[in-house]
Design a protein around this motif. Structure first.
Motif, mmCIF file in Angstrom:
data_model
loop_
_atom_site.group_PDB
_atom_site.id
_atom_site.type_symbol
_atom_site.label_atom_id
_atom_site.label_comp_id
_atom_site.label_asym_id
_atom_site.label_seq_id
_atom_site.Cartn_x
_atom_site.Cartn_y
_atom_site.Cartn_z
ATOM 1 N N ASN A 515 0.851 -1.187 0.000
ATOM 2 C CA ASN A 515 0.000 0.000 0.000
ATOM 3 C C ASN A 515 0.890 1.242 0.000
ATOM 4 O O ASN A 515 1.789 1.369 0.823
ATOM 5 N N THR A 517 0.028 4.272 0.690
ATOM 6 C CA THR A 517 -0.520 5.402 1.446
ATOM 7 C C THR A 517 0.458 5.888 2.518
ATOM 8 O O THR A 517 0.686 7.076 2.687
ATOM 9 N N THR A 532 3.506 9.921 5.583
ATOM 10 C CA THR A 532 2.538 9.832 4.481
ATOM 11 C C THR A 532 3.302 9.595 3.177
ATOM 12 O O THR A 532 4.420 10.066 2.991
ATOM 13 N N ARG A 534 1.558 9.975 0.149
ATOM 14 C CA ARG A 534 0.795 10.637 -0.910
ATOM 15 C C ARG A 534 0.321 11.982 -0.392
ATOM 16 O O ARG A 534 0.426 12.267 0.802
ATOM 17 N N PHE A 537 -6.073 13.529 1.543
ATOM 18 C CA PHE A 537 -6.896 12.430 2.033
ATOM 19 C C PHE A 537 -8.331 12.914 2.089
ATOM 20 O O PHE A 537 -8.601 14.124 2.127
#
Length: 767
Positions: A515, A517, A532, A534, A537
């Motif tokens: 993942n 994220t 984080t 990315r 959110f």
């Protein structure tokens, strides 16, 4: 006749003295006042008169008064006055002869001062000024010397050298020291030789030889004082002086016996007294104080304490004795003076010694462990019966009785007859790292003979606990978070005890590593950070993330735990502080906004309704609505609820209540779909009238106990009064099904939770 009577005649003295000065004691007597100064003609001629003391006479002449004015005329006479005149001393008025009639004592009064005068008998007046003369009492040796401040006491140190000052005595003599040496004294020692001597003229007593207090501690010295320096008729007096010899530490203490025998049991505790030894010192006081001690290696086992009151030596036991080890002791005890005069006894303090013999008595003793305490180690998790260690105790007596062991405290262990300790079950170091036991050893033949020993068991660590989070982390990420932003710093704890410093390794699980994220970075200091991966959110789409983190330790073998970190997405302010962190909170915020809009809309409608009502009332005075029983009909076409079959359908179609008079509980309302929210009422001139009509119907429905058991909003499409277009529908059309009008409420606000399409009928127009 006294020689003094003719002394002035023999000398042929014609000069008169205004005052005759006496010597000796008379110098201190009361002298008469001096006559007038200057040269005056004198008519008297005499000298000083002397009278011996202690004369036993009744009328003794001792002198002769003579004046050149007295020519033997019977009209003139001699007269005297002053000390003793008329009582002791008398004068012949015609001849001037002086007489003494009493015994005189020089020690009471040495001189008498008198006055002489020639008086005319016819006139009774003196024919010339009075003149003075002195009668001096001559001393005889009639007083013996006497000593002052008797009795006398003195002290001198024993063994004092010859000539040491002892005391000074003083005697006094009342006689005249200037008369035949009657008061000159000489001192001598009558008793006290050869130890004392005295200086003849000063009375100072001194030692004449050394004296030992231990032989004689006091002497009486008799001293004599004698006058006239040994001439005939001398008198003497004596006194006694008690001379005490003060003690000097010139003797060392000595023991009364050369051997002291004592007994001690091996069960006697340390510090107990086992006997007394005694030494004697001829000195007294502090010079007799002494200290006892042991002169050899036995001082480690025995000691001697001095009783300061009795000056005895108390033998004590410093540590317990063992009959099996040694049953007999022999040592030398010594004694010394506590205070020593090195000038008398030298630089080294002399000591006396004696022999002390101590016999040890055997006692039945309990078993003795070979060690005062035992310490063992055992790994945690060891199975039942795992060996821990072994203790051993022996009977110290000669018979060597067998010993049985038992555990007094500590239920997690067992002990065998040979003293081996084993585990009674698995041990957990994290629960208890140390176990304290008490092992008892008893003689099998005599259970009263028992002893205990402490045993300490250390539970060794085994890596059986994986690391874990030390706390629950409250973690969130803002919706506007950028990539690479730190979300949370995590750490770990391990219940195990590592020999080396603990080190933890942090990683994401295989699924979370795929993942993109979030990522994890191990700081290599037992902490890690979640970042984080990315930008941006969404709270509504993904409100919560669950990250699986693997934590491994450096134990042997290494253990790994799986830990879940919950990350919530929050709506944050400009500073990054979370404001809203759940969808429910977001929905609640939106609902609050819709409520505010609805309240404002209602307020506008009510104001418009009031304004319209006022206008219509002024235009015409007629009722807004017809009677409820005349040509009026309402009908609900559809509602979003499960019915109960034909009965519910019939009730809905006819508007009649069901047969049961009991009102059923209403079901809980569900939230309306998102697409049905929003106001649907149209604003018009008759909206106020319609609103009032609807509220009235709702009030009736709320008070009606036979209302249908479902939640619905009854709304009615009412055309109003005064319409120029006329009626849009009629009761007939409603019956035939033509001209039906539907008003679908699709955006209901809470607390209305269901949607409904309502059929509305209009009343007949009166136009």
């Amino acid at each position: 006749m006294n020689r003094c009577l003719f002394l002035p005649l023999l000398l042929g003295t014609t000069v008169l003295w205004p005052r005759i000065t006496a010597t000796g004691d008379c110098e201190t007597g009361d002298m008469p006042p001096e006559g007038p100064r200057g040269r005056e003609k004198r008519y008297w001629a005499w000298n000083t008169f002397f009278v011996e003391e202690e004369l036993n006479v009744t009328r003794q002449p001792f002198g002769w008064l003579r004046s050149d004015l007295h020519n033997g005329s019977k009209s003139l006479k001699y007269s005297i006055s002053g000390d003793g005149a008329g009582s002791i001393f008398f004068v012949n008025a015609t001849t001037g002869v002086l007489y003494v009639t009493q015994k005189l004592d020089r020690e009471k009064q040495a001189c008498y001062f008198l006055k002489a005068q020639v008086i005319d008998i016819t006139t009774g007046k003196p024919v010339e000024p009075e003149s003075e003369f002195v009668v001096r009492v001559m001393d005889i040796n009639d007083n013996a010397p006497t000593f002052l401040h008797e009795p006398y006491k003195a002290a001198v140190p024993e063994m004092a050298p010859e000539g040491t000052f002892v005391f000074q005595v003083t005697a006094s003599d009342a006689d005249d020291p200037s008369s035949n040496n009657n008061a000159r004294l000489v001192y001598s020692v009558i008793s006290g030789q050869p130890y004392f001597s005295i200086e003849p003229t000063t009375g100072v007593i001194r030692t004449s030889s050394k004296m030992d207090r231990e032989l004689v501690d006091a002497y009486w010295v008799i001293v004599q004082a004698k006058d006239r320096i040994g001439l005939p008729g001398a008198l003497s007096g004596t006194t006694r002086v008690l001379v005490t010899l003060s003690d000097v530490n010139d003797n060392k203490p000595t023991f009364k016996k050369s051997l002291y025998s004592m007994n001690v049991s091996e069960s006697t505790p340390a510090g107990a007294s086992i006997g007394i030894i005694t030494a004697h010192d001829k000195d007294i006081g502090v010079n007799a104080e002494m200290d006892y001690s042991i002169a050899d290696d036995a001082s480690q086992t025995f000691g001697i304490v001095t009783d300061n009151e009795t000056q005895e030596g108390i033998v004590i036991l410093k540590k317990k004795v063992d009959f099996e080890h040694q049953n007999y002791y022999r040592f030398r005890a010594q004694v010394r003076n506590r205070h020593v005069d090195k000038r008398l006894l030298g630089h080294h303090t002399p000591a006396s010694t004696t022999l002390v013999r101590v016999q040890v008595a055997d006692e039945d003793e309990p078993p003795a462990f070979l060690q005062p305490r035992y310490t063992f180690q055992v790994p945690e998790g060891s199975p039942r019966g795992a060996p821990v260690g072994s203790v051993s105790a022996l009977d110290p007596d000669h018979r060597r009785a067998p010993v049985r062991y038992s555990i007094t405290s500590g239920s997690a262990f067992q002990i065998y007859d040979n003293g081996t300790i084993v585990t009674a079950g698995p041990l957990d170091r994290e629960t208890s790292a140390w176990c304290n036991l008490s092992i008892t050893a008893r003689e099998i033949g005599n259970a009263e003979q028992a002893s205990e020993v402490p045993v300490y068991v250390q539970v060794l660590n085994v890596n059986d606990h994986a690391p874990e989070f030390p706390e629950y982390y409250e973690t969130y990420v803002c919706e506007k978070a950028s990539s690479g932003q730190v979300v949370q710093t995590i750490s770990a704890v391990d219940r195990d005890d590592s020999i080396e410093d603990q080190h933890f390794y942090f990683n994401l699980s295989m699924e979370d590593s795929k993942n993109s994220t979030f990522t994890i970075t191990d700081n290599q200091d037992n902490t890690a950070v979640i970042l984080t991966n990315r930008t941006g959110f969404s709270l509504q789409e993904e409100p919560v993330f669950y990250i699986t983190i693997l934590i491994a330790d450096n134990g042997t073998p290494s253990l790994t735990s799986t830990n879940t970190l919950t990350i919530r997405v929050c709506d944050c302010d400009d500073s990054g502080s979370p404001q809203i962190c759940s969808a429910k909170e977001m929905l609640l915020m939106e609902s609050r906004t819709d409520i505010v809009i609805a309240v404002l809309t209602c307020a506008v409608i009510i104001l418009g309704f009031i304004f319209t009502l006022l206008v219509l009332r002024q235009r015409r005075k007629q009722p807004l609505f017809a009677e409820k029983g005349k040509d009026f009909k309402e009908r609900i076409i559809r509602y979003a609820d499960e019915g109960e079959g034909q009965e519910d359908a019939q009730a809905l179609a006819t508007g009649e209540p069901r047969g049961s008079p009991v009102r059923r509980a209403r079901r809980p309302r569900k939230a309306p779909p998102a697409g049905l929210r929003g106001p649907s009422w149209q604003v018009g001139p008759d909206d106020a009238v319609i609103k009032e009509f609807i509220l009235e119907k709702l009030a009736e429905a709320n008070t009606d106990p036979f209302a249908p058991p479902f939640d619905s909003l009854r709304t009615y499409a009412f055309e109003g009064t005064g319409s120029s277009a006329g009626s849009l529908s009629s009761l007939e059309s409603a019956a035939s099904g033509e001209g039906e009008h539907f008003d679908c409420l699709q955006d209901l606000e809470p607390p209305f939770t269901r949607s409904a399409c309502v059929f509305g009928s209009a009343t007949q127009s009166e136009t």
